[in-house]
Motif scaffolding. Sequence first.
Motif, PDB file in Angstrom:
ATOM      1  N   UNK B 155       8.993  31.834  49.348  1.00  0.00           N
ATOM      2  CA  UNK B 155      10.323  31.272  49.588  1.00  0.00           C
ATOM      3  C   UNK B 155      10.650  30.301  48.465  1.00  0.00           C
ATOM      4  N   UNK B 156      11.573  30.665  47.597  1.00  0.00           N
ATOM      5  CA  UNK B 156      12.038  29.741  46.572  1.00  0.00           C
ATOM      6  C   UNK B 156      13.264  29.038  47.108  1.00  0.00           C
ATOM      7  N   UNK B 157      13.293  27.694  47.081  1.00  0.00           N
ATOM      8  CA  UNK B 157      14.497  27.002  47.543  1.00  0.00           C
ATOM      9  C   UNK B 157      15.690  27.444  46.701  1.00  0.00           C
ATOM     10  N   UNK B 158      16.849  27.415  47.313  1.00  0.00           N
ATOM     11  CA  UNK B 158      18.029  27.876  46.609  1.00  0.00           C
ATOM     12  C   UNK B 158      19.065  26.764  46.570  1.00  0.00           C
ATOM     13  N   UNK B 159      19.404  26.179  45.451  1.00  0.00           N
ATOM     14  CA  UNK B 159      18.857  26.440  44.121  1.00  0.00           C
ATOM     15  C   UNK B 159      17.504  25.775  43.913  1.00  0.00           C
ATOM     16  N   UNK B 160      16.676  26.361  43.092  1.00  0.00           N
ATOM     17  CA  UNK B 160      15.413  25.739  42.723  1.00  0.00           C
ATOM     18  C   UNK B 160      15.624  24.974  41.428  1.00  0.00           C
ATOM     19  N   UNK B 170      15.457  24.182  31.796  1.00  0.00           N
ATOM     20  CA  UNK B 170      15.798  25.217  32.770  1.00  0.00           C
ATOM     21  C   UNK B 170      17.122  25.876  32.396  1.00  0.00           C
ATOM     22  N   UNK B 243      21.737  30.061  43.561  1.00  0.00           N
ATOM     23  CA  UNK B 243      21.603  31.219  42.672  1.00  0.00           C
ATOM     24  C   UNK B 243      21.884  30.854  41.220  1.00  0.00           C
ATOM     25  N   UNK B 244      21.776  29.572  40.930  1.00  0.00           N
ATOM     26  CA  UNK B 244      21.997  29.062  39.583  1.00  0.00           C
ATOM     27  C   UNK B 244      23.391  29.422  39.075  1.00  0.00           C
ATOM     28  N   UNK B 245      24.332  29.574  40.006  1.00  0.00           N
ATOM     29  CA  UNK B 245      25.716  29.791  39.613  1.00  0.00           C
ATOM     30  C   UNK B 245      26.327  28.482  39.172  1.00  0.00           C
TER      31      UNK B 245
END
Lengths: 185, 360
Positions: B155-160, B170, B243-245
């Motif tokens: 489970x990667x936190x969103x956003x990581x 990053x 989602x790094x948007x």
Amino acid sequence: MSEEQPKPPSSPPASAPKTQPPVSVARRHFLFTWLGFAWTGFAAATLAALSTCLRFMFPNVLFEPNPIFNAGKPDDYDIGKVDLRWKEKYAVWLVREPEGMYALSTVCTHLGCTPSWMESEQKFKCPCHGSGFYASGINFEGPAPRPLERYAIRLGEDGNIIVDKSRKFQQEKGEWNQPDSFLYL
Amino acid sequence: MGEAIKAAIDAFASPVSIFVGSILVFAVFMTFPKQCTTRWVSAVFAVLFLAFFAFGLTDEHFRGIVTKPDNVPIVAMLFIFGYFTWFAMKKAVDNDERIAKGEPPWEKTEADEKVMVFPYLIYIEFVVALFCSIGLVLWSIFLKAPLEEPANPTISPNPSKAPWYFLGLQEMLVYFDPWIAGVLLPTFIILGLCALPYIDRDTKTSGFYSYAARKMPIMFFMFGFWILWILLIIVGTFLRGPNWNFFGPFEVWDVHKVVPLVNINLSEIIFIKWLSQGLPSNWFLREAPGILIVLFYFAVPPVLMAKTVCKKIYEKVGPERYGVFIILMLMMLALPIKMFLRWGFNLKYIVAIPEFFFNI
């Protein structure tokens, strides 16, 4: 500078220094002096810190589940869906298509985060740097340089799906044509 | 009214507009340092900045992001770095004027009077250390450490998000192969910082602020520092969401925001779009145009610049040190170039050889 050297401190009185007899501390009393407390405390703290080295005597084994696992019957999976039930335990997505099934690794090929399956957008989207993959595993957006990896999948003798994570297939090497990368049903 | 302003800011905010806008402000500041550090102009800048911040704090979402314990140091950093850049530039401009008039720099007039390190300096340092300790204790009491439950690799936190000081890295990773953005470029940043004093060994302006004597080097350094590091941290902290948007400063972080980001490699643009044929199966043939472009980038501009823009530097430092300087500079400029290529042409990699994990 060198000419003006600081004067030495005034010398002690000229009278002959009396030699005092050394204060003898009996061994059993040493422990109860302040210095004894200090040294004992220091030694105890050092030993306690060093005792953590004992941990290195034991092997560093990570107990991971068997890479080959039984994923149940093909009928348990809805056609056209990405199945998340093995994600937590085995880090695998099983995708059921009309022709068959395949097992996708949940490790993003960019830097190894776990993408999330977004049902409404029909894509895997990585939260770390925004890579996106189609349900097939093909990368189409963001920085991921290659598609998600697939694991070996086959049907066992009892009709159950067997996923073998120890064998992987990479699309960019043309390995998705190999028989075990896709389970025809 | 307020909502309309917020909507307008969000609509205008994009990686491109933020980057171009910042570069413009940077260029104006570095070209007209004297005018920009006068009392009135700096006051207007400060008031505008504070007003934007105060206005932003009325927004629940904006407030939530800037007061998050992880982000508080970055907000502080903005104010601190802004102030010190302004301060150094003001002093430098003053000194340049004094030197032009034949007077000694401002530091010279101040440095004639000398006092003992002990007690004068040590006492000040002691008091500062006391206040810093008190500040840190209060900080640790009032702002929670961002600790979470034990990590779960599935489970990667969103956003990581990386720690704030790595958010620039990053952000770089979005545009480059992990090997380049995560290993090669950071190594070059560190080596480049180490190499700085050996590239420019002129001691003429040592010991005081000065801009006129070193315009080009200072501009390059400040560009790398402000635009390619601090700005990337700001974008990564405040403007990157799930989602790094990319999200505007007042935009709610919607997990399902869809941004079309379909990227293509240079080989696909050339062979499929322009030549209307399939990709060559041989990777070397396929990537030959990209490899040529990269070789061209590192071979031709250094020679051209040695004869034109950087002629003075070349004559001053000689070919070896010029070579080191220009390679560092080209590596640095590769980042904004790649970013603009991504935004403008959806270009993913100039050279993409997934066969053995080599992507540029």
